[in-house]
Design an enzyme around this catalytic site. Structure first.
Site, short mmCIF file in Angstrom:
data_model
loop_
_atom_site.label_atom_id
_atom_site.label_comp_id
_atom_site.label_asym_id
_atom_site.label_seq_id
_atom_site.Cartn_x
_atom_site.Cartn_y
_atom_site.Cartn_z
CG HIS A 224 29.57 0.55 34.64
ND1 HIS A 224 29.72 1.84 34.17
CD2 HIS A 224 29.86 0.61 35.96
CE1 HIS A 224 30.08 2.64 35.17
NE2 HIS A 224 30.18 1.91 36.26
CG HIS A 264 26.09 8.50 28.88
ND1 HIS A 264 25.53 8.85 30.08
CD2 HIS A 264 27.35 8.09 29.14
CE1 HIS A 264 26.43 8.67 31.04
NE2 HIS A 264 27.53 8.21 30.50
CG ASP A 315 32.97 3.80 26.93
OD1 ASP A 315 33.90 3.70 27.73
OD2 ASP A 315 31.78 3.69 27.25
#
Length: 378
Positions: A224, A264, A315
């Protein structure tokens, strides 16, 4: 009722929300009906919190009042500083520290005994939690390095104040704006794993501190919240290898390595947040006169898109962005929590408004009708 098992609850709709809208096929994300591209460069984190918690953008006076309220809540009780110092002395994991401190904050909250469905008390607690976590994280980071904590400054906004407390230096305009935008883009993202865990806790009519503690524990998992740390480790490996980024990534893929920062659970195309953060990574590199981290990232994205059909997630560019601001890598996930706490609280407020205990079922697949054997006969 269907008995079909949905592993990981994938595709299962368990609630309705007015907070964030995600279209994974189109690559769209919006808060309260507003596309992130329309406000990410303009609205502050304080404004976004006000939008998420109250449903509308604040006026200037409302924004100023809300920001002042947050700033007034930044100080920590001396006992909490003592706890942070103890954790820092043992070189505790930063996310474990955040989880522990959040739980401890409930003992010093003026509204700790308020009813869970008291909205005004929850808003007050939400402000305190959101305001105090950056102070706690900055203090932890400094204490473990042998430095004294830096007192928060009420004249700085939420983002700039954290960077100031972390580095004991007021950030320049580019760094402050970059960090503020990162907080804005990480503030909410639908019913992700940490938000769901917060809602499960809240649905029992537990309190906000318990919900945020649950969420931080969930975010700490590598599936996560930890991908941006792995992205930066990869970029540093490339830099130290002496290879061109494309050559390095080709060798890594051929060796079966998983490339962090791509793919994702929701988006089938490029994460819309990645495009916004990319511009800030580029600006930071240009300002510092050292664009290599951005250049490496672009080269990797080009390869992964062309050869693997994979697009970057939020990210990917946040890693080089944080690194160029001098933020230690093991603080990347705690910083995610500093931002996402606003969304967690918004979802918990929404849950309280129309609560139902979240209690799914599991299909039993074990043996049945087994004969019990008394202890002395086993």
């Amino acid at each position: 009722m269907s008995d079909e098992v949905k592993r990981g609850l994938e595709g299962v709709v368990v609630s309705e929300s007015r907070l964030s809208y995600i279209d994974g096929d189109a690559g769209e994300l919006g808060y309260r009906g507003y596309a992130i591209e329309d406000f990410a460069h303009e609205a502050s984190y304080e404004e976004v919190l006000s939008l998420l918690w109250n449903g509308e953008w604040p006026t200037r006076s409302e924004r100023d009042e809300f920001a002042a309220r947050l700033a007034d809540e930044r100080e920590l009780d001396p006992a909490v500083y003592d706890l942070i110092a103890e954790l820092a002395s043992t070189d505790a994991n930063p996310m474990a520290t955040m989880r522990t401190v959040t739980s401890a904050l409930s003992a010093y909250d003026a509204d700790t005994d308020a009813s869970p469905d008291d909205r005004e008390a929850n808003l007050a607690k939400g402000c305190r939690i959101t305001a105090k976590l950056p102070t706690a994280l900055a203090a932890f980071a400094r204490l473990r390095n042998g430095d004294d904590p830096v007192e928060p400054r009420a004249d700085l906004d939420h983002a700039a104040n954290f960077l100031y407390m972390l580095n004991d230096t007021e950030p320049d305009e580019v760094a402050a704006e970059t960090f503020d935008t990162a907080l804005v883009l990480h503030a909410d993202h639908g019913l992700n794993a940490s938000t769901f865990s917060a809602l499960v806790t809240t649905s029992t009519m537990s309190d906000l501190h318990s919900g945020v503690t649950s969420a931080i524990g969930t975010l700490a998992g590598g599936l996560h919240g930890g991908a941006n740390q792995n992205v930066m480790r990869m970029l540093k490996e490339i830099d130290e290898s002496g290879k061109e980024p494309r050559e390095w990534i080709e060798d890594a893929v051929a060796g079966g390595e998983r490339i962090p920062g791509f793919g994702h659970r929701v988006y089938n195309v490029r994460d819309p947040r990645a495009g916004i953060l990319e511009t800030y990574s580029q600006r930071l590199g240009e300002t510092a006169g050292d664009p290599r981290w951005y250049d490496y990232s672009v080269a990797i994205e080009d390869y992964m898109t062309e050869e693997k059909g994979l697009a970057p997630n939020v990210d990917f560019y946040s890693a080089s962005m944080y690194y160029q601001m001098g933020i230690p890598m093991d603080l990347y996930t705690p910083i995610f929590a500093l931002s996402r706490v606003g969304g967690w609280i918004a979802h918990m407020l929404e849950q309280y408004e129309d609560n139902r205990l979240i209690r799914p079922r599991a299909r039993y697949v074990g043996e049945r009708n087994r004969e019990f054997v008394p202890l002395d006969e086993r």
